[in-house]
Design an enzyme around this catalytic site. Structure first.
Site, PDB file in Angstrom:
ATOM      1  N   LYS A  88      46.924  30.956  37.551  1.00  0.00           N
ATOM      2  CA  LYS A  88      46.745  31.225  38.988  1.00  0.00           C
ATOM      3  C   LYS A  88      45.795  30.187  39.573  1.00  0.00           C
ATOM      4  O   LYS A  88      44.759  29.871  38.967  1.00  0.00           O
ATOM      5  CB  LYS A  88      46.163  32.638  39.170  1.00  0.00           C
ATOM      6  CG  LYS A  88      46.014  33.062  40.632  1.00  0.00           C
ATOM      7  CD  LYS A  88      45.412  34.457  40.738  1.00  0.00           C
ATOM      8  CE  LYS A  88      45.299  34.926  42.179  1.00  0.00           C
ATOM      9  NZ  LYS A  88      44.661  36.254  42.289  1.00  0.00           N
ATOM     10  N   SER A 163      47.323  39.687  44.994  1.00  0.00           N
ATOM     11  CA  SER A 163      47.380  38.286  45.343  1.00  0.00           C
ATOM     12  C   SER A 163      47.972  37.396  44.250  1.00  0.00           C
ATOM     13  O   SER A 163      48.382  36.268  44.533  1.00  0.00           O
ATOM     14  CB  SER A 163      45.979  37.784  45.682  1.00  0.00           C
ATOM     15  OG  SER A 163      45.149  37.847  44.536  1.00  0.00           O
ATOM     16  N   SER A 187      44.987  42.910  42.315  1.00  0.00           N
ATOM     17  CA  SER A 187      45.800  41.689  42.369  1.00  0.00           C
ATOM     18  C   SER A 187      46.501  41.284  41.089  1.00  0.00           C
ATOM     19  O   SER A 187      47.314  40.364  41.120  1.00  0.00           O
ATOM     20  CB  SER A 187      44.950  40.525  42.845  1.00  0.00           C
ATOM     21  OG  SER A 187      44.901  40.537  44.233  1.00  0.00           O
TER      22      SER A 187
HETATM   23  N1  GLN Z   1      44.934  43.454  47.938  1.00  0.00           N
HETATM   24  C1  GLN Z   1      43.526  43.462  47.730  1.00  0.00           C
HETATM   25  C2  GLN Z   1      42.856  42.606  48.764  1.00  0.00           C
HETATM   26  O1  GLN Z   1      43.543  42.084  49.565  1.00  0.00           O
HETATM   27  C3  GLN Z   1      43.182  42.998  46.349  1.00  0.00           C
HETATM   28  C4  GLN Z   1      43.123  41.543  46.208  1.00  0.00           C
HETATM   29  C5  GLN Z   1      42.684  41.139  44.824  1.00  0.00           C
HETATM   30  O2  GLN Z   1      42.625  41.953  43.916  1.00  0.00           O
HETATM   31  N2  GLN Z   1      42.320  39.884  44.697  1.00  0.00           N
HETATM   32  O3  GLN Z   1      41.677  42.470  48.777  1.00  0.00           O
END
Ligand code: GLN
Length: 487
Positions: A88, A163, A187
């Site tokens: 990532k 994400s 994420s």
């Molecule tokens: N969807 C969550 C956010 O937007 C989690 C994102 C993540 O875990 N990096 O913060």
């Protein structure tokens, strides 16, 4: 391995790590050929799925040659010998562009490797390249990437989750055998569930954060994606462990998670929290998870219902803590030190302002504003401090539950993967869908998401298996049982 499935889906299961390793050890598979075939697959489907942002071919070819030389000598091979992996793009790889999905980092090439990357390579993995994600890991659909959205290999009209959507899609479409992602509020787990693969949320501190571009430091975790639970356990065994370069890294000994996962789930006590099965849960997701729970009973688990009443405060708590920490972490991107600098720079203050204005996307700006507000004088006690207190209560509630049960199972997401564009106009709706994942993030506990059935239209459903701090082995055992019952 070169074209998309004629049925229109891009799904293609990679071979298991164990099978590939055996092939490499016996000489029937050459790491160099395997690497080349993955680059062919990427060339064939990346234009449609938009998973990889950059490739690290030179490094991959060198590593594959090293592994083939080891195998030719008959030397013992490390755990991930020749296994093609993707990273990532919030984790740094020396000399490879690191964008974090943001325009503000365009052109930045870090001079060092993240610890998780060093560990994968030391274990023989072949780094294929850097993978698309939501900008600074903020999002649940991958639509916040400055480099365009990733598409879900199961249905390219739908989001892969976020994400780490690219990391999940890569495994689902066999553009890597395994990938690294990060999970701050879901994420890893939510995109794994949306793409029908396995994702691991290690206990906070279990995997080093060194070399991770920070979003919310008290919540950020690095973890693996794989096509099956045993591979995920093998990967965690490589990634876990103390790192002097991360002050929050745990000194606890690392278990042989893969071997532990072989032990079966018989006799384990499973808790099912009522709050995760209430309004807003898609009926088809519910049915799939309920079937998974029946499968666990058949595998010899005892199941009881439990209550986690603070769940209802989890979304506001998470979005206060995460945005507050993000507003501080993102202050370093000022146009001076990394990546993008605005051309409209008549003086220093204007250069900072224009660089940040042009470099950050709308969701990142929204979060910096929210976080700055929550931390500002006069509001700190009312928002940030209060959120930290609720966070503590949520964590205590989980620990109390884990005196009665070994693992807790829930849906990973209340909804199946949605269509691109469906939620972009409503940030709050996007935040609310994180309800089942942010709780474990706030509590620091670990979990695994495992494919658990599908909807009538064939969209994947994931079951989240949570376990107490450093009890990854328990989560893997339960996830293996769920996986074994899938057709
Ligand atoms: N969807 C969550 C956010 O937007 C989690 C994102 C993540 O875990 N990096 O913060």
């Amino acid at each position: 391995m070169t074209t998309a499935d004629p049925s229109g889906t891009f799904v293609q299961k990679p071979k298991t790590i164990a099978a590939l390793k055996e092939g490499i050890a016996s000489g029937s598979v050459k790491a160099a050929d395997l690497t080349a075939s993955y680059y062919e697959r990427i060339a064939a489907v990346n234009p449609q799925l938009n998973v990889y942002l950059s490739l690290t071919k030179e490094r991959a070819v060198e590593q594959a040659a090293r592994i083939d030389a080891l195998a030719a000598k008959g030397d013992p091979l490390p755990a991930l010998a020749g296994i093609p992996v993707g990273i990532k793009d919030v984790l740094v790889v020396k000399g490879a562009p690191a964008t974090a999905g943001s325009k503000i980092l365009k052109g930045y090439e870090p001079p060092y490797d993240a610890t998780s990357v060093t560990k994968l390579e030391a274990a023989g993995a072949v780094l294929l390249g850097k993978i698309n994600c939501d900008e600074f890991a903020m999002g649940s659909s991958n639509e916040n990437s400055a480099y365009g959205p990733v598409r879900n290999p199961v249905d390219p009209e739908r989001v892969p989750g976020g994400s780490s959507g690219g990391s999940a899609a890569a495994v689902a479409a066999d553009m890597a055998v395994a990938t690294l992602g990060t999970d701050t509020g879901g994420s890893i787990r939510q995109p794994a569930s949306f793409c029908g693969v396995v994702g691991v949320l290690p206990t906070y501190g279990r995997v080093s954060r060194y070399g991770l571009i920070a979003f919310a430091s008290s919540l950020d975790r690095v973890g693996p994606f794989a096509a099956n639970v045993r591979d995920a356990a093998t990967l965690l065994g490589v990634l876990a462990g103390h790192d002097t370069k991360d002050a929050t890294s745990s000194p606890a000994p690392v278990e042989d998670y893969a071997a532990e996962s072989d032990k079966g789930a018989e006799g384990l006590r499973i808790g099912v929290p009522a709050e995760y099965f209430s309004d807003g849960l898609d009926p088809e997701v519910r049915a799939a998870i309920e079937k998974g729970i029946e499968d666990l009973k058949a595998a010899g688990c005892t199941v009881k219902s439990i209550s986690l009443p603070h769940t209802k405060y989890a979304i506001p708590t998470y979005y206060l803590v995460a945005t507050a920490e993000a507003s501080a972490n993102l202050a370093r991107f000022d146009g001076v030190r990394y990546g993008y600098r605005s051309a409209a720079s008549e003086n220093l203050a204007a250069m900072y302002k224009h660089s940040r204005d042009e470099g950050f996307g709308p969701e990142v700006k929204r979060r910096i504003l929210l976080g700055t507000y929550a931390l500002s004088a006069g509001y700190y006690d009312a928002y940030y401090l209060k959120a930290q207190q609720v966070r503590r209560l949520l964590a205590e509630e989980f620990l109390r539950a884990f005196t009665e049960v070994d693992a807790i199972v829930t849906p990973t997401s209340p909804v199946p993967p949605f269509k691109l564009g469906e939620k972009t106009g409503d940030p709050l709706a996007m935040y609310l869908a994180d309800i089942y994942t942010v709780t474990a993030s706030l509590a620091g506990i670990c979990g695994v998401t495992v494919p658990c059935g599908s909807t009538s239209s064939g969209l994947p459903v994931g079951m989240q298996v949570l376990a107490s701090h450093l009890r990854e082995s328990t989560a893997f055992r339960v996830a293996r049982a769920v996986e074994a019952a899938q057709k």
